[in-house]
Write a protein that holds these residues in place. Structure first.
Motif, short mmCIF file in Angstrom:
data_model
loop_
_atom_site.label_atom_id
_atom_site.label_comp_id
_atom_site.label_asym_id
_atom_site.label_seq_id
_atom_site.Cartn_x
_atom_site.Cartn_y
_atom_site.Cartn_z
N GLN A 298 0.98 -0.88 0.22
CA GLN A 298 0.02 0.17 0.10
C GLN A 298 1.01 1.04 -0.12
N SER A 299 1.75 1.26 0.58
CA SER A 299 2.82 2.11 0.78
C SER A 299 3.63 2.83 -0.43
N GLY A 300 3.58 1.15 -1.11
CA GLY A 300 4.03 1.65 -3.06
C GLY A 300 5.65 1.35 -2.24
N GLU A 301 6.04 0.91 -1.44
CA GLU A 301 7.74 0.01 -2.19
C GLU A 301 8.33 -0.76 -2.51
N ASP A 302 9.96 -0.53 -2.79
CA ASP A 302 10.11 -1.00 -4.11
C ASP A 302 10.40 -2.55 -3.61
N GLY A 303 9.73 -3.00 -5.01
CA GLY A 303 9.97 -4.67 -4.71
C GLY A 303 8.62 -5.53 -4.02
N TYR A 304 7.63 -4.40 -3.99
CA TYR A 304 6.38 -5.29 -3.59
C TYR A 304 5.21 -4.79 -3.73
N ASP A 305 5.29 -4.19 -5.47
CA ASP A 305 3.66 -4.22 -6.53
C ASP A 305 3.78 -5.75 -6.55
N PRO A 306 2.04 -5.67 -6.78
CA PRO A 306 1.42 -7.25 -6.92
C PRO A 306 1.93 -7.69 -7.82
N LEU A 307 2.15 -6.99 -9.49
CA LEU A 307 2.94 -8.02 -10.11
C LEU A 307 3.78 -8.35 -9.94
N SER A 308 4.54 -7.89 -9.01
CA SER A 308 6.33 -8.57 -9.17
C SER A 308 6.71 -9.57 -8.37
N LEU A 309 5.75 -9.29 -7.27
CA LEU A 309 5.29 -10.91 -6.42
C LEU A 309 4.49 -11.36 -6.98
N TYR A 310 3.77 -11.70 -7.87
CA TYR A 310 3.24 -12.89 -8.39
C TYR A 310 3.66 -13.11 -9.52
N GLN A 311 5.11 -12.69 -9.90
CA GLN A 311 5.06 -13.11 -11.97
C GLN A 311 6.48 -14.20 -11.21
N PRO A 312 6.65 -14.59 -10.55
CA PRO A 312 7.88 -15.45 -10.47
C PRO A 312 6.13 -17.00 -10.70
N MET A 313 5.09 -16.76 -10.23
CA MET A 313 4.53 -17.95 -9.52
C MET A 313 3.26 -18.16 -11.13
N MET A 314 3.80 -16.90 -11.65
CA MET A 314 2.29 -17.34 -12.53
C MET A 314 3.56 -17.55 -14.29
N LYS A 315 4.37 -17.51 -14.32
CA LYS A 315 5.80 -18.15 -15.06
C LYS A 315 6.05 -18.89 -14.99
N GLU A 316 6.04 -20.14 -13.52
CA GLU A 316 5.81 -21.54 -13.33
C GLU A 316 5.45 -21.71 -13.46
N GLY A 317 3.44 -21.03 -13.36
CA GLY A 317 2.46 -21.92 -13.67
C GLY A 317 2.36 -22.36 -15.34
N MET A 318 1.92 -21.47 -15.93
CA MET A 318 3.14 -21.23 -17.69
C MET A 318 3.51 -22.40 -17.87
N ASN A 319 4.92 -22.73 -17.13
CA ASN A 319 6.27 -22.99 -17.42
C ASN A 319 5.27 -24.62 -17.75
N SER A 320 4.53 -25.05 -16.23
CA SER A 320 3.72 -26.24 -16.27
C SER A 320 2.94 -26.96 -16.72
N MET A 321 2.10 -25.61 -17.91
CA MET A 321 0.72 -25.50 -18.79
C MET A 321 1.34 -26.26 -19.71
N SER A 322 2.79 -25.13 -19.94
CA SER A 322 3.45 -26.33 -21.45
C SER A 322 4.04 -27.42 -20.89
N GLN A 323 4.88 -27.99 -20.17
CA GLN A 323 4.92 -28.93 -19.66
C GLN A 323 3.86 -30.03 -19.50
N PHE A 324 2.85 -30.10 -18.93
CA PHE A 324 2.22 -30.89 -19.59
C PHE A 324 1.63 -31.15 -20.21
#
Length: 83
Positions: free
Chosen positions: A39-65
């Motif tokens: 909420q304060s906008g501190e560097d490294g704590y925006d929602p997109l950067s927090l969830y990006q690694p999970m989304m990348k792995e999720g898409m990679n898993s789907m490709s492998q499946f």
């Protein structure tokens, strides 16, 4: 012979039976700290950067499946190259 055993207990009772620690308060505090920083906008704590690694792995898993399913349907084995 088949034997079924049923335990009627809550997740909290099971956790205590297994001797696992109660981390609910720790998780609550951690989440509140993350939310405050987001909420304060501190560097490294925006929602997109927090969830990006999970989304990348999720898409990679789907490709492998999909690759695994294609290999199963085509009858080829993993790692085998077509000549």
């Amino acid at each position: 012979m088949k034997i079924n055993i049923t335990f009627d207990m809550t997740p909290d009772e099971f956790r205590r039976l297994m001797g696992w620690p109660d981390v609910a308060e720790f998780q609550r505090e951690l989440f509140e700290q993350m939310l405050t920083k987001m909420q304060s906008g501190e560097d490294g704590y925006d929602p997109l950067s927090l969830y990006q690694p999970m989304m990348k792995e999720g898409m990679n898993s789907m490709s492998q499946f999909q690759s695994m399913m294609f290999n199963m349907m085509s009858g080829s084995k993993p790692g085998k190259t077509e000549e």
